[in-house]
Scaffold this motif. Structure first.
Motif, PDB file in Angstrom:
ATOM      1  N   LEU A  46       0.825  -1.209   0.000  1.00  0.00           N
ATOM      2  CA  LEU A  46       0.000   0.000   0.000  1.00  0.00           C
ATOM      3  C   LEU A  46       0.860   1.259   0.000  1.00  0.00           C
ATOM      4  N   LEU A  47       1.948   1.259   0.777  1.00  0.00           N
ATOM      5  CA  LEU A  47       2.820   2.431   0.828  1.00  0.00           C
ATOM      6  C   LEU A  47       3.526   2.654  -0.511  1.00  0.00           C
ATOM      7  N   LEU A  48       3.979   1.576  -1.135  1.00  0.00           N
ATOM      8  CA  LEU A  48       4.609   1.703  -2.452  1.00  0.00           C
ATOM      9  C   LEU A  48       3.619   2.241  -3.479  1.00  0.00           C
ATOM     10  N   TYR A  49       2.380   1.812  -3.367  1.00  0.00           N
ATOM     11  CA  TYR A  49       1.355   2.296  -4.294  1.00  0.00           C
ATOM     12  C   TYR A  49       1.096   3.787  -4.099  1.00  0.00           C
ATOM     13  N   LEU A  50       1.015   4.226  -2.850  1.00  0.00           N
ATOM     14  CA  LEU A  50       0.775   5.648  -2.580  1.00  0.00           C
ATOM     15  C   LEU A  50       1.932   6.502  -3.093  1.00  0.00           C
ATOM     16  N   GLU A  51       3.158   6.016  -2.913  1.00  0.00           N
ATOM     17  CA  GLU A  51       4.309   6.744  -3.436  1.00  0.00           C
ATOM     18  C   GLU A  51       4.289   6.791  -4.961  1.00  0.00           C
ATOM     19  N   GLN A  52       3.871   5.673  -5.569  1.00  0.00           N
ATOM     20  CA  GLN A  52       3.757   5.623  -7.030  1.00  0.00           C
ATOM     21  C   GLN A  52       2.680   6.574  -7.532  1.00  0.00           C
ATOM     22  N   CYS A  53       1.592   6.703  -6.777  1.00  0.00           N
ATOM     23  CA  CYS A  53       0.517   7.636  -7.157  1.00  0.00           C
ATOM     24  C   CYS A  53       1.036   9.064  -7.207  1.00  0.00           C
ATOM     25  N   VAL A  54       1.832   9.450  -6.203  1.00  0.00           N
ATOM     26  CA  VAL A  54       2.388  10.814  -6.166  1.00  0.00           C
ATOM     27  C   VAL A  54       3.311  11.042  -7.361  1.00  0.00           C
ATOM     28  N   TYR A  55       4.134  10.048  -7.666  1.00  0.00           N
ATOM     29  CA  TYR A  55       5.076  10.161  -8.794  1.00  0.00           C
ATOM     30  C   TYR A  55       4.331  10.312 -10.117  1.00  0.00           C
ATOM     31  N   ILE A  56       3.338   9.450 -10.339  1.00  0.00           N
ATOM     32  CA  ILE A  56       2.587   9.488 -11.598  1.00  0.00           C
ATOM     33  C   ILE A  56       1.765  10.768 -11.698  1.00  0.00           C
ATOM     34  N   TYR A  57       1.185  11.211 -10.581  1.00  0.00           N
ATOM     35  CA  TYR A  57       0.368  12.422 -10.593  1.00  0.00           C
ATOM     36  C   TYR A  57       1.189  13.646 -11.000  1.00  0.00           C
ATOM     37  N   ARG A  58       2.445  13.658 -10.610  1.00  0.00           N
ATOM     38  CA  ARG A  58       3.306  14.798 -10.946  1.00  0.00           C
ATOM     39  C   ARG A  58       3.850  14.725 -12.366  1.00  0.00           C
ATOM     40  N   LYS A  59       4.006  13.532 -12.903  1.00  0.00           N
ATOM     41  CA  LYS A  59       4.706  13.356 -14.163  1.00  0.00           C
ATOM     42  C   LYS A  59       3.799  13.234 -15.386  1.00  0.00           C
ATOM     43  N   LEU A  60       2.522  12.870 -15.196  1.00  0.00           N
ATOM     44  CA  LEU A  60       1.658  12.587 -16.336  1.00  0.00           C
ATOM     45  C   LEU A  60       0.477  13.537 -16.400  1.00  0.00           C
ATOM     46  N   PRO A  61      -0.030  13.800 -17.610  1.00  0.00           N
ATOM     47  CA  PRO A  61      -1.203  14.656 -17.759  1.00  0.00           C
ATOM     48  C   PRO A  61      -2.490  13.866 -17.528  1.00  0.00           C
ATOM     49  N   TYR A  62      -3.568  14.590 -17.314  1.00  0.00           N
ATOM     50  CA  TYR A  62      -4.895  13.977 -17.229  1.00  0.00           C
ATOM     51  C   TYR A  62      -5.374  13.699 -18.660  1.00  0.00           C
ATOM     52  N   PRO A  63      -6.077  12.575 -18.956  1.00  0.00           N
ATOM     53  CA  PRO A  63      -6.586  11.561 -18.026  1.00  0.00           C
ATOM     54  C   PRO A  63      -5.693  10.332 -17.875  1.00  0.00           C
ATOM     55  N   LYS A  64      -4.497  10.359 -18.521  1.00  0.00           N
ATOM     56  CA  LYS A  64      -3.654   9.164 -18.475  1.00  0.00           C
ATOM     57  C   LYS A  64      -3.212   8.843 -17.048  1.00  0.00           C
ATOM     58  N   LYS A  65      -2.965   9.887 -16.233  1.00  0.00           N
ATOM     59  CA  LYS A  65      -2.464   9.617 -14.886  1.00  0.00           C
ATOM     60  C   LYS A  65      -3.505   8.916 -14.018  1.00  0.00           C
ATOM     61  N   THR A  66      -4.788   9.284 -14.155  1.00  0.00           N
ATOM     62  CA  THR A  66      -5.812   8.605 -13.367  1.00  0.00           C
ATOM     63  C   THR A  66      -5.984   7.152 -13.807  1.00  0.00           C
ATOM     64  N   ASP A 302       8.035  12.371 -20.002  1.00  0.00           N
ATOM     65  CA  ASP A 302       8.304  13.719 -20.486  1.00  0.00           C
ATOM     66  C   ASP A 302       7.757  14.739 -19.502  1.00  0.00           C
ATOM     67  N   THR A 303       8.448  15.874 -19.414  1.00  0.00           N
ATOM     68  CA  THR A 303       8.011  16.922 -18.506  1.00  0.00           C
ATOM     69  C   THR A 303       6.694  17.510 -18.977  1.00  0.00           C
ATOM     70  N   LEU A 304       5.773  17.721 -18.042  1.00  0.00           N
ATOM     71  CA  LEU A 304       4.487  18.310 -18.387  1.00  0.00           C
ATOM     72  C   LEU A 304       4.677  19.732 -18.873  1.00  0.00           C
ATOM     73  N   PRO A 305       3.779  20.224 -19.750  1.00  0.00           N
ATOM     74  CA  PRO A 305       3.927  21.586 -20.285  1.00  0.00           C
ATOM     75  C   PRO A 305       4.013  22.643 -19.201  1.00  0.00           C
ATOM     76  N   SER A 306       3.198  22.514 -18.151  1.00  0.00           N
ATOM     77  CA  SER A 306       3.222  23.516 -17.084  1.00  0.00           C
ATOM     78  C   SER A 306       4.569  23.510 -16.371  1.00  0.00           C
ATOM     79  N   GLU A 307       5.119  22.291 -16.127  1.00  0.00           N
ATOM     80  CA  GLU A 307       6.407  22.205 -15.465  1.00  0.00           C
ATOM     81  C   GLU A 307       7.517  22.740 -16.360  1.00  0.00           C
TER      82      GLU A 307
END
Length: 325
Positions: A46-66, A302-307
Motif C-alpha cells: 500500500l505504501l509503495l502504491y501511494l508513493e507511485q501515485c504521487v510520482y505518476i500524478y506529478r509526471k503525467l497529464p490527465y486523463p492518463k495519470k488517473t 516527459d516533462t508536463l507543459p506547465s512544469e
C-alpha cells in the motif's frame, strides 16, 4: 450410521467463521509471526502504491495519470483487502467483493490505457479507422478461426468500450445486491441448490467477466506491436496474472473447501479455512506483483507543459539575476 458420522465431526467445523479475537487467541508463535509478516507485506504494498501515485500524478497529464493510478492499484488493493479478510474472517465476503469490484473497473481502465497510449480516441480512430481487426481472441473466440475480421470505426470502438464498461457497472450492482441478500441470510456460497441465489448470481457474473475481457483482448492483440517500446506486453501480462490469481485461483480454493478437500481445523470450518488460505496466498502474490508493476510503470516521463514553462521561467529569472549582478 448418520448419527455416528455426525458425532465424529467437531462442532466447530459446522459453525460460521470465528471472530477476530478468536483467531488471535488460537495463534501460536509461528502463526503469529506469519500473520505479522503478511500484514507487513500488505502495508508495504500500500505504501509503495501511494508513493507511485504521487510520482505518476506529478509526471503525467490527465486523463492518463488517473488511468495508470487505477491500474497500479489492483494488486495493493487486493492485498489490503486480503489482509483485512485474514484478520477478520467474517468480513471475507465484503473484502472479496470490494476487491472484485475494484478489479472490474481495472479491466475497463486497461482498455482505456491502451487507447490513451496510442494518442487517445480521436488519434486512435485516425490511425486505425477502416483497418480490419481480428476478433478471434480469448477468452470468447480464440478457437473460432473462421470469424471474419471486423473494420474499426467509431461505432466499433464505442461497442468495445461498452463491452468492458458493463462489467464495472453490473459487477458493482450485483455485489451490492449479494451483500443485501447475505445480510438477510439469502445469499450463501455453499448453497448450490437451484433455489439459492448464489447459483444464479455467480454464473451470471462469470458471463459478464468473459464478455468484458474480450474487448480488451481484441484491442491489445491488434495494437500491441505499436506499443512495444512502452512495455505494454509485460504490463498486460501483469493485468492478466492479477485476473487469474484473484478470480480463478480463489474459485478453485473455494470449490476445494466446499468439497471438503481442505480439511476443517477448529475454530475454522472447511470453507473458512479455505478462505483464510486464499487470503494468505493472495497477499504474498500481490506483494510480488506490486513490486513488478512499480518497476514497469516507473519510467522517465516527459516533462508536463506547465512544469516545462515553470522551469523556463526559473531559468530566465536566474539569467536576469546573474546579468544584474
Amino acid at each position: 450410521m448418520e448419527e455416528t458420522l455426525n458425532s465424529t465431526i467437531d462442532p466447530a467445523c459446522l459453525q460460521e467463521p470465528p471472530l477476530a479475537i478468536d483467531v488471535i487467541k488460537q495463534l501460536d508463535v509461528f502463526g503469529f509471526c506469519l500473520y505479522i509478516m503478511l500484514t507487513l507485506m500488505s502495508c508495504v504494498s500500500l505504501l509503495l502504491y501511494l508513493e507511485q501515485c504521487v510520482y505518476i500524478y506529478r509526471k503525467l497529464p490527465y486523463p492518463k495519470k488517473t488511468t495508470i493510478i487505477w491500474i497500479n492499484g489492483a494488486a495493493p488493493v487486493i492485498a489490503t483487502m486480503s489482509c483485512f479478510g485474514m484478520w477478520i474472517p467474517r468480513a471475507v465476503m465484503l473484502t472479496d467483493m470490494t476487491s472484485n469490484c475494484y478489479f472490474a473497473v481495472v479491466v475497463y481502465k486497461v482498455l482505456v490505457l491502451i487507447i490513451e497510449e496510442l494518442g487517445g480516441s480521436n488519434h486512435f480512430l485516425e490511425q486505425f479507422s477502416g483497418k480490419t481487426f481480428r476478433i478471434n481472441t480469448g477468452p470468447c473466440c480464440c478457437c473460432c478461426v473462421c470469424l471474419p475480421r471486423v473494420p474499426m470505426s467509431r461505432k466499433m470502438l464505442f461497442l468495445l468500450k461498452l463491452g468492458a464498461l458493463q462489467y464495472a457497472i453490473l459487477k458493482t450492482v450485483l455485489s451490492i445486491l449479494a451483500i443485501i441478500l447475505w445480510t438477510n441470510g439469502n445469499f450463501d456460497l455453499s448453497d448450490l441448490e437451484i433455489t439459492g441465489t448464489a447459483i444464479w448470481i455467480n454464473p451470471f457474473i462469470g458471463v459478464l467477466t468473459i464478455v468484458s475481457l474480450w474487448p480488451v483482448a481484441i484491442i491489445f492483440m491488434n495494437t500491441n506491436s505499436f506499443l512495444r517500446s512502452l512495455n505494454i506486453v509485460p504490463k498486460y501480462a501483469m493485468y492478466q496474472l492479477v485476473l487469474v490469481l484473484s478470480q480463478l485461483q480463489t474459485s478453485i480454493i473455494n470449490i476445494l473447501a466446499l468439497d471438503g478437500t481442505i480439511a476443517c481445523a477448529p475454530p475454522f470450518s472447511s470453507q473458512a479455512r479455505g478462505s483464510m488460505l486464499s487470503q494468505q496466498i493472495m497477499i504474498m502474490e500481490m506483494f510480488i506483483i506490486t513490486l513488478v508493476t512499480r518497476f514497469l510503470y516507473r519510467r522517465t516521463y516527459d516533462t508536463l507543459p506547465s512544469e516545462a514553462h515553470d522551469n523556463s521561467q526559473n531559468a530566465l529569472q536566474a539569467a536576469h539575476a546573474e546579468h544584474d549582478v
